[in-house]
Design an enzyme around this catalytic site. Structure first.
Site, mmCIF file in Angstrom:
data_model
loop_
_atom_site.group_PDB
_atom_site.id
_atom_site.type_symbol
_atom_site.label_atom_id
_atom_site.label_comp_id
_atom_site.label_asym_id
_atom_site.label_seq_id
_atom_site.Cartn_x
_atom_site.Cartn_y
_atom_site.Cartn_z
ATOM 1 N N THR A 173 -1.589 -0.919 -4.298
ATOM 2 C CA THR A 173 -2.327 0.331 -4.449
ATOM 3 C C THR A 173 -1.437 1.380 -5.099
ATOM 4 O O THR A 173 -0.213 1.343 -4.977
ATOM 5 C CB THR A 173 -2.825 0.869 -3.095
ATOM 6 N N LYS A 230 9.035 -0.460 -6.880
ATOM 7 C CA LYS A 230 7.720 -1.068 -6.657
ATOM 8 C C LYS A 230 7.557 -2.332 -7.493
ATOM 9 O O LYS A 230 7.029 -3.344 -7.022
ATOM 10 C CB LYS A 230 6.611 -0.062 -6.984
ATOM 11 N N SER A 279 0.811 -1.212 0.000
ATOM 12 C CA SER A 279 0.000 0.000 0.000
ATOM 13 C C SER A 279 0.844 1.261 0.000
ATOM 14 O O SER A 279 1.850 1.354 0.706
ATOM 15 C CB SER A 279 -0.919 0.009 1.230
ATOM 16 N N ASP A 280 0.410 2.233 -0.813
ATOM 17 C CA ASP A 280 0.960 3.576 -0.704
ATOM 18 C C ASP A 280 0.599 4.137 0.661
ATOM 19 O O ASP A 280 -0.427 3.768 1.239
ATOM 20 C CB ASP A 280 0.359 4.490 -1.780
ATOM 21 N N LYS A 281 1.415 5.047 1.163
ATOM 22 C CA LYS A 281 1.087 5.695 2.433
ATOM 23 C C LYS A 281 0.112 6.850 2.232
ATOM 24 O O LYS A 281 -0.982 6.866 2.791
ATOM 25 C CB LYS A 281 2.355 6.213 3.122
#
Length: 928
Positions: free
Chosen positions: A658, A641, A352-354
């Site tokens: 994400t 990524k 997940s992106d932050k």
């Protein structure tokens, strides 16, 4: 890719030929002024009014392609016969019965055919409408400027003359004549086949017409993607009058592949069909050897085939998937591809992106530091959401007494692309840019961008990690170059720093070290650090390099608070065997601070945080070891990524990823489930994704995974119901035939059972609410089959119970040696009641009905209630009695049948209780 072929497989030469007649072919050779004059629009403010746009839409039509006419409902209805040859056999049986004088049988079979085809038609129609609703969930949008106001509208409402904006990651909404281009490059591979992005400008194209698509360097085509920079363009062609519209008819017929689950259902149906045909053939042969009427055996055989062969399985699977996806959409998760629903239940890693997913994506400036302040304790601190009228007096005093602080705020103001949306009443744009404008209010300052003209810009990119603008007041004054970006990137560019009094002094290594220390302290508090620098002087347009001799202005710490539901979601996912990994561009310290706040499981004594710089040099073996313990990846690039996703997949994990930016698209596409952000996501990210979160909230992923697991469980439940019923129906007729008894079920009754089996009760099992304990179970293995040994075992058990009970009723009813309507009515009704209790038992594979609740699935209650009412009508309504060859039963008869048929549910409840008790005892014994 062959440069002479578009990605859709359309020859480029043919694409060019068809596009010569589109408006862009003429406008590309005009100047911006000529284009605006001809379309009566303005290159800065667009069309003057919505009324003018409506008038043009009446002339040119909507900005969308003409859809093919759907087949009429009558045609779809009669297609049921051509798609199911068994129905044609039944029609033949009805015709033979009629000509042989068996008019009652002929009428009964004809009515049954109509009922069966109607049920199938309604199911398929419902499936199509559900899928149509899914396709409308993600309308394409455009960033429009009309009468000088920026707004987001549906792309279908655009008209020639409209002024639209586009930036990195956006999909061009219509054919546009570019009027402003800032380092603009567009990927036209889906139109021309050329994979290299095309650099765009505003100059008219010279040359002899017709100008080819690839040569129109001042045109942005509908459907192409902005890879770098930004720009604005005047819409010159919409809908079918675009380059894409010219070849739309050649690519519109795209067949949608079946999902793996649907394919397995097709294979299951074929296998069961072969078995069923074999059993039916044996039944018919035995009957004929016994001297039974061949027409009777033929009719029963065909009826059994219609009932036993689960031709409705793929349709019910599609309906269940589609309805589940629609339920997800109400929970803010839009699934773009049906196979994703199947994969969701297998996900065991979420990358997940932050920003915006784990956090709110609303940055607030909390700390302002300049070199002359010394230690971080002397920095100006602000409370998020506080206006300048409530600001700390020390902050206001610091601004009055520090030119360096004022210069830092000025750089943040000028090096900024956020805009105020009058309709929405708030700023729109990048969260960091918005925070840098909002912080001005803390100090009572105004946004000065309207008083200055931007003469050059280098947009931010994940590779550069900095942004630059050059602005001037419009007179002969020297332009001001403003730069912002990551601290470790900006500091090396600086040769001076701004002192408190506004004078500059050399920026030496000691000061650079001090800046690094301060940035590290701020990062440890979970802040995102932005550095600012400036310089008086001209910036060479077209340059991509940072200028020399920059003046360091200071650092700002921005805070993005975690979303409130994220800690609970992470706990639930971890319990369910799903590992959450944070991937962010922030520093390791900032990421670690946020990770602790949201409750990420960080393993003590291990390398929980890995920076992108280390990741880039890791071998596959080293990465595999790293992935065993790492939970946070900081300072990552798009390539990082991709490497992370590939690493997890190499380990056999099913990965959800994400992302929101264009640079996330490769990883989104590579992941087993790509999840894009609906609010802050770019068009290219949404297109690459399998699922879109309309609220950008991480907790929504938990809901989607729960729903995905629940849908798969529901599919297994109704398969159990259908197969056990099919097996029981076949077995009853087979046993009766082998024993030399008359068939207990006539063709009409068998077809009625088929309607119940494929109809409402089965479909209602597909919408069973998600079990709250579904996340207490580990993810389903990726290649696990729908038909497991346990499922087959349960089908056989239920079929045996139904067979024994129904045959018991049949045999006891014909003790007088004569089979009459009462005997067959009792047997028929017993089987139908068994069907209803079997459906009740199939609502959950492991839990008692008392645990999940009798009334938790209202659709099931309605479906079974309607089926029971239908059965009573068949037994008591005179007209239906003649059709189904039944007679009225007493209340005592009905109660006895309910008591007998409930055995399939009672025994299933007892089995579930026994298994649960044994599991509890095993645990107790293991801990005592």
């Amino acid at each position: 890719m062959d440069s002479h072929t578009s990605t859709e497989g359309v020859p480029l030469s043919e694409t060019n030929n068809r596009s010569h007649a589109t408006p862009s072919a003429q406008y590309c050779q005009m100047t911006v002024e000529e284009t605006c004059s001809k379309l009566q629009t303005n290159p800065e403010t667009g069309l003057t009014s919505s009324q003018e746009a409506m008038h043009r839409r009446d002339i040119h039509g909507s900005n969308e392609f003409a859809q093919e006419e759907e087949d009429s409902l009558i045609k779809k209805f009669f297609e049921q016969f051509s798609e199911n040859p068994l129905l044609l056999l039944l029609i033949g049986a009805a015709a033979v019965s009629f000509f042989m004088g068996n008019h009652d049988d002929a009428i009964s079979i004809t009515l049954a055919i109509l009922i069966v085809t109607t049920v199938g038609f309604v199911q398929e129609y419902r499936s199509e409408k559900s899928l149509e609703a899914l396709n409308k969930l993600v309308p394409p949008e455009a960033h429009l400027i009309r009468a000088g106001n920026s707004q987001t509208v549906l792309a279908s409402t655009l008209v020639p003359g409209d002024l639209v904006e586009f930036s990195v990651g956006d999909r061009i909404p219509a054919d546009c004549r570019i009027v402003k281009a800032v380092h603009l490059s567009i990927d036209e591979s889906n139109l021309t086949g050329e994979t290299t992005p095309v650099t765009k400008d505003t100059n008219p194209v010279t040359g002899t017409p017709p100008i080819g698509l690839a040569d129109r360097t001042n045109t942005a085509y509908m459907g192409t993607l902005v890879r770098d920079g930004n720009g604005t363009g005047i819409v010159v062609g919409t809908g079918s009058h675009t380059a894409f519209g010219a070849v739309y008819d050649m690519v519109s017929e795209i067949s949608t592949p079946k999902t793996p689950l649907q394919a397995s259902m097709d294979n299951l149906g074929k296998d069961l069909s072969l078995v069923s045909f074999g059993v039916i053939g044996v039944i018919c042969l035995i009957g004929m050897f016994q001297g039974r009427d061949w027409l009777e055996m033929f009719t029963i055989g065909v009826s059994l085939a219609v009932a036993a062969i689960p031709e409705g399985l793929p349709i019910i699977v599609t309906v269940t998937l589609a309805l589940g996806v629609l339920r997800m959409s109400r929970q803010k998760a839009i699934v773009r591809k049906l196979p994703s629903v199947e994969t969701l239940g297998s996900v065991n890693v979420i990358c997940s992106d932050k920003t915006g997913t784990l956090t709110r994506n609303h940055m607030s400036c909390t700390t302002c530091w300049t070199v002359d302040m010394g230690d971080l304790a002397n920095a100006v601190t602000l409370k998020p959401g506080q206006s300048h009228t409530e600001a700390d007096p020390k902050a206001v005093a610091a601004l009055k007494n520090s030119v360096s602080l004022a210069n830092m705020l000025k750089v943040g103001n000028l090096c900024n692309n956020s805009k105020f949306n009058r309709e929405a009443g708030h700023l729109v744009g990048n969260a960091t840019d918005i925070a840098l404008i909002e912080v001005l209010d803390y100090f009572g300052l105004e946004d000065t961008r309207e008083t200055r003209k931007r003469v050059a810009e280098v947009p931010f990119s994940s590779s550069r990690k900095w942004m630059l603008t050059s602005t001037t007041t419009g007179d002969s004054s020297t332009p001001m170059i403003s730069v912002k970006g990551a601290g470790e990137v900006i500091a090396p560019f600086c040769e001076y720093y701004c002192k408190k009094d506004g004078k500059t002094a050399p920026f030496n290594d000691d000061m650079r070290k001090k800046v690094t220390e301060i940035a590290s302290e701020m990062s440890n508090d979970g802040l995102r650090i932005i550095a600012f620098a400036y310089k008086q002087g001209k910036y060479e347009e077209g340059s991509e390099e940072a200028p020399e001799g920059l003046v360091f202005a200071g650092l700002m710490g921005l805070y993005d608070p975690p979303r409130p539901d994220v800690p609970r979601a992470i706990r639930r996912l971890t319990t369910g065997g799903v590992r959450v990994v944070m991937i962010t561009g922030d520093s390791a310290a900032t990421a670690l601070s946020i990770g602790r706040r949201i409750g990420m499981p960080l393993m003590p004594g291990t390398q929980s945080v890995v920076e992108g710089s280390k990741l880039a040099t890791m071998s596959d073996q080293a990465l595999d070891e790293c992935l065993q313990t790492a939970s946070i990846f900081a300072r990552t690039s798009p390539e990082d990524k991709m490497k992370i996703v590939k690493g997890f997949q190499r380990r056999g994990d099913v990965v959800a990823m994400t992302g929101d930016g264009v640079n996330d698209a490769p990883a989104l596409k590579l992941a087993d489930i790509g999840i894009a952000m609906g609010q802050g996501g770019t068009d290219v990210a949404k297109e690459a994704a399998d699922m879109i979160l309309t609220d950008d909230d991480f907790a929504t992923i938990l809901s989607a995974i729960e729903e995905g697991k629940g849908i798969f469980n529901n599919i297994r439940n109704f398969i159990t119901f259908q197969l056990s019923t099919s097996m029981a129906a076949l077995s009853i007729v087979a046993v009766a035939t082998i024993m030399g008894l008359e068939n207990p079920l006539n063709p009409m009754q068998i077809l009625w059972i088929n309607i119940l089996m494929d109809g409402p009760p089965a479909q209602s099992l597909g919408v069973e609410p998600v079990d709250p304990d579904v996340m207490n179970k580990p993810p389903r293995p990726r290649n696990e089959k729908v038909m497991t040994p346990d499922l087959v075992k349960k089908c056989v058990e239920a079929a045996v119970i139904i067979l024994v009970g129904t045959m018991l009723v049949y045999v006891t009813q014909m003790q007088d040696g004569v089979i009459d309507k009462r005997d067959t009515t009792m047997t028929f009704t017993c089987f139908v009641f068994y069907d209803m209790f079997n459906a009740l038992a199939c609502r959950s594979a492991t839990k008692s009905v008392f645990e999940i609740g009798f009334f938790s699935n209202k659709m099931f209650l309605y479906a079974c209630g309607a089926s029971i009412i239908g059965q009573l009508a068949v037994v008591y309504v005179p007209f239906l009695q003649s059709v189904f060859q039944t007679e009225a039963l007493s209340v005592k008869d009905l109660l006895s049948l309910v008591l007998i048929s409930s055995s399939v549910w009672i025994l299933d409840e007892a089995k579930k209780y026994f298994l649960k008790s044994r599991s509890t005892n095993n645990y107790t014994n293991s801990v005592v």
